[in-house]
Motif scaffolding. Structure first.
Motif, PDB file in Angstrom:
ATOM      1  N   ARG A 446      -3.962  14.561  11.406  1.00  0.00           N
ATOM      2  CA  ARG A 446      -4.627  14.479  10.058  1.00  0.00           C
ATOM      3  C   ARG A 446      -3.667  14.540   8.761  1.00  0.00           C
ATOM      4  NH1 ARG A 446      -7.737  12.115   9.242  1.00  0.00           N
ATOM      5  NH2 ARG A 446      -8.176  13.384   7.167  1.00  0.00           N
ATOM      6  N   SER A 447      -2.599  15.114   8.935  1.00  0.00           N
ATOM      7  CA  SER A 447      -1.687  15.269   7.963  1.00  0.00           C
ATOM      8  C   SER A 447      -0.976  14.021   7.493  1.00  0.00           C
ATOM      9  CB  SER A 447      -0.257  16.397   8.389  1.00  0.00           C
ATOM     10  OG  SER A 447       0.170  15.686   9.793  1.00  0.00           O
ATOM     11  N   THR A 448      -0.924  12.990   8.373  1.00  0.00           N
ATOM     12  CA  THR A 448      -0.407  11.467   7.951  1.00  0.00           C
ATOM     13  C   THR A 448      -1.543  11.032   7.223  1.00  0.00           C
ATOM     14  OG1 THR A 448      -0.873  10.534  10.099  1.00  0.00           O
ATOM     15  CG2 THR A 448       1.219  11.856   9.753  1.00  0.00           C
ATOM     16  N   GLN A 449      -2.571  11.290   7.305  1.00  0.00           N
ATOM     17  CA  GLN A 449      -3.889  10.653   6.551  1.00  0.00           C
ATOM     18  C   GLN A 449      -3.570   8.856   6.584  1.00  0.00           C
ATOM     19  OE1 GLN A 449      -2.691  11.836   2.451  1.00  0.00           O
ATOM     20  NE2 GLN A 449      -4.539  13.177   2.475  1.00  0.00           N
ATOM     21  N   MET A 450      -3.850   8.690   7.840  1.00  0.00           N
ATOM     22  CA  MET A 450      -3.612   7.148   8.334  1.00  0.00           C
ATOM     23  C   MET A 450      -4.913   6.345   8.148  1.00  0.00           C
ATOM     24  SD  MET A 450      -0.551   6.753   9.314  1.00  0.00           S
ATOM     25  CE  MET A 450      -0.677   5.219  10.261  1.00  0.00           C
ATOM     26  N   GLU A 451      -5.954   7.198   7.848  1.00  0.00           N
ATOM     27  CA  GLU A 451      -7.371   6.566   7.312  1.00  0.00           C
ATOM     28  C   GLU A 451      -6.849   5.594   6.067  1.00  0.00           C
ATOM     29  OE1 GLU A 451      -7.372  10.268   5.353  1.00  0.00           O
ATOM     30  OE2 GLU A 451      -6.958   9.768   7.278  1.00  0.00           O
ATOM     31  N   LYS A 452      -6.230   5.984   5.347  1.00  0.00           N
ATOM     32  CA  LYS A 452      -5.691   5.151   4.185  1.00  0.00           C
ATOM     33  C   LYS A 452      -5.202   3.753   4.554  1.00  0.00           C
ATOM     34  CE  LYS A 452      -4.890   9.132   0.953  1.00  0.00           C
ATOM     35  NZ  LYS A 452      -3.787   9.777   0.265  1.00  0.00           N
ATOM     36  N   VAL A 453      -4.432   3.649   5.763  1.00  0.00           N
ATOM     37  CA  VAL A 453      -3.843   2.578   6.355  1.00  0.00           C
ATOM     38  C   VAL A 453      -4.948   1.734   6.789  1.00  0.00           C
ATOM     39  CG1 VAL A 453      -2.252   1.474   7.921  1.00  0.00           C
ATOM     40  CG2 VAL A 453      -1.760   3.665   6.792  1.00  0.00           C
ATOM     41  N   SER A 454      -5.978   2.113   7.608  1.00  0.00           N
ATOM     42  CA  SER A 454      -7.117   1.413   8.134  1.00  0.00           C
ATOM     43  C   SER A 454      -7.552   0.814   6.947  1.00  0.00           C
ATOM     44  CB  SER A 454      -7.967   2.129   8.642  1.00  0.00           C
ATOM     45  OG  SER A 454      -7.490   2.765  10.018  1.00  0.00           O
ATOM     46  N   GLN A 455      -8.106   1.472   5.877  1.00  0.00           N
ATOM     47  CA  GLN A 455      -8.799   0.830   4.753  1.00  0.00           C
ATOM     48  C   GLN A 455      -8.076  -0.026   3.953  1.00  0.00           C
ATOM     49  OE1 GLN A 455      -9.460   4.883   2.483  1.00  0.00           O
ATOM     50  NE2 GLN A 455     -10.808   5.681   4.262  1.00  0.00           N
ATOM     51  N   ALA A 456      -6.911   0.267   3.833  1.00  0.00           N
ATOM     52  CA  ALA A 456      -6.091  -0.860   2.907  1.00  0.00           C
ATOM     53  C   ALA A 456      -5.839  -2.144   3.714  1.00  0.00           C
ATOM     54  CB  ALA A 456      -4.530  -0.352   2.705  1.00  0.00           C
ATOM     55  N   ILE A 457      -5.731  -2.076   5.023  1.00  0.00           N
ATOM     56  CA  ILE A 457      -5.458  -3.416   6.031  1.00  0.00           C
ATOM     57  C   ILE A 457      -6.791  -3.965   5.871  1.00  0.00           C
ATOM     58  CG2 ILE A 457      -5.292  -4.076   8.144  1.00  0.00           C
ATOM     59  CD1 ILE A 457      -3.176  -1.889   8.782  1.00  0.00           C
ATOM     60  N   VAL A 458      -8.067  -3.254   6.185  1.00  0.00           N
ATOM     61  CA  VAL A 458      -9.205  -4.044   6.093  1.00  0.00           C
ATOM     62  C   VAL A 458      -9.624  -4.627   4.794  1.00  0.00           C
ATOM     63  CG1 VAL A 458     -11.840  -3.547   6.610  1.00  0.00           C
ATOM     64  CG2 VAL A 458     -10.248  -2.778   8.226  1.00  0.00           C
ATOM     65  N   ALA A 459      -9.358  -3.858   3.862  1.00  0.00           N
ATOM     66  CA  ALA A 459      -9.959  -4.267   2.482  1.00  0.00           C
ATOM     67  C   ALA A 459      -8.956  -5.636   2.089  1.00  0.00           C
ATOM     68  CB  ALA A 459      -9.958  -3.449   1.469  1.00  0.00           C
ATOM     69  N   THR A 460      -7.909  -5.412   2.392  1.00  0.00           N
ATOM     70  CA  THR A 460      -6.831  -6.720   1.979  1.00  0.00           C
ATOM     71  C   THR A 460      -7.252  -8.034   2.959  1.00  0.00           C
ATOM     72  OG1 THR A 460      -5.317  -5.129   1.074  1.00  0.00           O
ATOM     73  CG2 THR A 460      -4.494  -7.389   1.507  1.00  0.00           C
ATOM     74  N   VAL A 461      -7.004  -7.809   4.405  1.00  0.00           N
ATOM     75  CA  VAL A 461      -7.210  -9.058   4.996  1.00  0.00           C
ATOM     76  C   VAL A 461      -8.618  -9.525   4.959  1.00  0.00           C
ATOM     77  CG1 VAL A 461      -7.164  -9.508   7.377  1.00  0.00           C
ATOM     78  CG2 VAL A 461      -5.376  -7.991   6.524  1.00  0.00           C
ATOM     79  N   ALA A 462      -9.523  -8.653   4.985  1.00  0.00           N
ATOM     80  CA  ALA A 462     -10.767  -9.065   4.842  1.00  0.00           C
ATOM     81  C   ALA A 462     -11.077 -10.166   3.404  1.00  0.00           C
ATOM     82  CB  ALA A 462     -11.915  -8.250   4.939  1.00  0.00           C
ATOM     83  N   ASP A 463     -10.505  -9.512   2.463  1.00  0.00           N
ATOM     84  CA  ASP A 463     -10.761 -10.214   1.060  1.00  0.00           C
ATOM     85  C   ASP A 463      -9.943 -11.419   1.021  1.00  0.00           C
ATOM     86  OD1 ASP A 463     -11.535  -9.744  -1.899  1.00  0.00           O
ATOM     87  OD2 ASP A 463      -9.351  -9.939  -1.875  1.00  0.00           O
ATOM     88  N   ARG A 464      -8.748 -11.443   1.354  1.00  0.00           N
ATOM     89  CA  ARG A 464      -7.857 -12.743   1.522  1.00  0.00           C
ATOM     90  C   ARG A 464      -8.693 -13.665   2.252  1.00  0.00           C
ATOM     91  NH1 ARG A 464      -1.803 -10.177   1.373  1.00  0.00           N
ATOM     92  NH2 ARG A 464      -1.894  -9.337  -0.578  1.00  0.00           N
ATOM     93  N   ASN A 465      -9.248 -13.301   3.420  1.00  0.00           N
ATOM     94  CA  ASN A 465      -9.882 -14.004   4.215  1.00  0.00           C
ATOM     95  C   ASN A 465     -11.119 -14.562   3.789  1.00  0.00           C
ATOM     96  OD1 ASN A 465     -10.083 -15.414   7.109  1.00  0.00           O
ATOM     97  ND2 ASN A 465     -11.860 -14.124   7.181  1.00  0.00           N
ATOM     98  N   ASP A 466     -11.914 -13.739   3.033  1.00  0.00           N
ATOM     99  CA  ASP A 466     -12.928 -14.308   2.527  1.00  0.00           C
ATOM    100  C   ASP A 466     -12.802 -15.701   1.246  1.00  0.00           C
ATOM    101  OD1 ASP A 466     -14.553 -12.829   4.116  1.00  0.00           O
ATOM    102  OD2 ASP A 466     -14.915 -11.009   2.535  1.00  0.00           O
ATOM    103  N   ASN A 467     -11.720 -15.006   0.754  1.00  0.00           N
ATOM    104  CA  ASN A 467     -11.314 -15.862  -0.529  1.00  0.00           C
ATOM    105  C   ASN A 467     -10.461 -17.171  -0.020  1.00  0.00           C
ATOM    106  OD1 ASN A 467     -12.745 -14.485  -2.537  1.00  0.00           O
ATOM    107  ND2 ASN A 467     -11.326 -13.039  -2.397  1.00  0.00           N
ATOM    108  N   GLY A 468     -10.299 -17.221   1.007  1.00  0.00           N
ATOM    109  CA  GLY A 468      -9.113 -18.353   1.654  1.00  0.00           C
ATOM    110  C   GLY A 468      -9.621 -19.574   1.930  1.00  0.00           C
TER     111      GLY A 468
END
Length: 468
Positions: A446-468
């Motif tokens: 929990r102390s590393t807050q890795m959920e932020k990594v998941s959220q960033a990857i999904v948002a960025t990769v999905a967005d670029r894929n949708d607009n690609g």
């Protein structure tokens, strides 16, 4: 529910102080330990901890609508007070008193180093198809949360599923004495919270404490494949408890006999030996990932059989259960899947998640945050996880957190350490967008807050894929 102060005094051996308001006895319909969430008509319990004292917030509690307060030191307040020696202990005593007043068909207690929250949620999902169920919400599984959960029981509830967590000895002993389970489940003993337990043997002993509160003649559900199985069986025998087991072993009452996984679901076969001795083989599937989730399902099935359900009653709640937030939740990537398992981490749970990742078709990257509370063995345990990832065929290992610094060297080629999350995120996105890997796992304490990594990857990769 509504209770009187006299009932609170009876349950806690407390002393009623202050003047009663009006002639009618004071009643409260909830118990709160936090003024931020307190509802009008509640009893406010002023808990004390190492870094806080709830007595300082009594005036605010009264302002928010508290009709009485539970205290361990004299205070001046306009509402009645019940004075006890220790408000934490008194809260547990009141919860235990209330639990015994409720005529449940069964209360199932769940503990374990890994899998307890998923197993709890799965049990609640299965049982809710048949009757009304109260289950532990979120992570309210400690000496503050468990009593608050039990105090939510009403006469309409048929079952309760109560999670019990611990990071030191005797904690589960205390919790199970309050909850008094009819059936208890130990999912697994593994190397978690070693700073508090000292060793795996300490973990085994502490998880076994859940049997201390089982009702006479109750049933303990045990994992035949877990360290400590024989120790737990011996304790169950001493306490004259029934043992009902799950696992891959031939001796398991609920045996996981076959397992397959694809991008969307797990498929598995269970061989059941029911309480009446009848045997059958059943096939089922769940919209989840991970071999260990099939084991969690086996644990839940065993517990449900122990309280008298049939397979036909159990199956619907298995097949529509899609997991718990932050625990092996899957998101689509352009060529594969991202597995978000960021709720927490210890060596065994990280290895289980890596095994799940490695079972997916395509190349994979593991994005791992450091694991906490591992004591003197922290470095060696991190390195062991890194070697496991390499052995399982993970292509890239990206790590974050000081305790994880030595993992890339143990992993070898493809291993990288990052000083910041942003740098790790950028590298993971690069690997995915260049199609060097198709699948990703994100996990950490929990102390590393890795959920932020998941959220960033999904948002960025999905967005670029949708607009690609």
């Amino acid at each position: 529910m509504a209770w009187t102060l006299s009932q609170l005094v009876e349950a806690t051996n407390g002393v009623l102080t202050g003047e009663l308001l009006g002639e009618d006895p004071i009643r409260f319909d909830s118990v709160s330990t936090d003024t931020r969430t307190l509802k009008s008509g509640a009893l406010y319990a002023a808990l004390k901890g190492a870094n806080f004292d709830g007595h300082a917030f009594i005036a605010e509690a009264v302002k928010q609508g508290a009709v009485a307060v539970l205290i361990s030191e004299p205070v001046e307040t306009i509402v009645p007070s019940v004075l006890v020696e220790d408000t934490r202990i008194a809260l547990g005593e009141f919860a235990a008193w209330h639990r015994q007043k409720m005529q449940l068909k069964a209360l199932i207690g769940v503990t374990g180093s890994n899998g307890k929250t998923t197993t709890k949620a799965l049990l609640a999902n299965i049982l809710a198809k048949q009757a009304q169920v109260l289950a532990t919400a979120g992570n309210l599984n400690n000496d503050y949360g468990l009593p608050r959960t039990l105090l939510e029981l009403t006469s309409s509830d048929d079952y309760a599923v109560i999670e019990m967590g611990a990071n030191h000895h005797r904690e589960i002993h205390y919790l199970t004495k309050i909850a008094r389970p009819d059936v208890a489940v130990i999912t697994l003993a593994a190397g978690a919270h070693l700073e508090g337990f000292g060793s795996l043997d300490g973990v085994i002993e502490t998880k076994g404490e859940i049997m201390d509160g089982l009702k006479p003649g109750g049933t303990i559900v045990l994992n035949t494949d877990s360290p400590g199985f024989e120790v737990w069986c011996a304790k169950a025998k001493r306490l004259d408890l029934k043992v009902f087991s799950f696992g891959e072993s031939e001796q398991a009452n609920v045996r996981l006999a076959a397992f397959q996984q694809n991008h969307d679901r797990i498929h598995f076969t269970l061989r059941l030996t029911c309480l009446d001795g009848a045997e059958r083989s059943v096939q089922t599937s769940m919209p989840m990932l991970g071999f260990h989730n099939a084991m969690n399902a086996a644990a839940a099935v065993a517990a449900c059989l122990a309280v008298g359900l049939t397979w036909e009653q159990i199956q619907p709640g298995l097949e529509d259960f899609d997991g718990v937030a932050g625990r092996l939740q899957k998101s689509a990537l352009p060529q594969g899947v991202l597995i978000d398992d960021t709720y927490n981490a210890n060596p065994a749970s990280v290895k289980a998640a890596i095994r799940t990742l490695a079972g997916l078709p395509g190349e994979s990257v593991a994005c791992l945050g450091a694991m906490a509370e591992l004591g003197a063995e922290s470095q060696s345990l991190h390195e062991d996880v890194a070697r496991y990832a390499k052995e399982k065929g993970v292509a890239s290992l990206l790590v974050f957190g000081v305790a994880a610094q030595s993992m890339p060297e143990a992993f070898g080629e493809g291993g990288e350490y990052f000083e910041t999350q942003d740098a790790l995120i950028a590298r993971a996105i690069q690997l995915l967008e260049q199609n060097q890997v198709q699948n990703a796992l994100v996990k950490g304490s929990r102390s590393t807050q890795m959920e932020k990594v998941s959220q960033a990857i999904v948002a960025t990769v999905a967005d670029r894929n949708d607009n690609g």
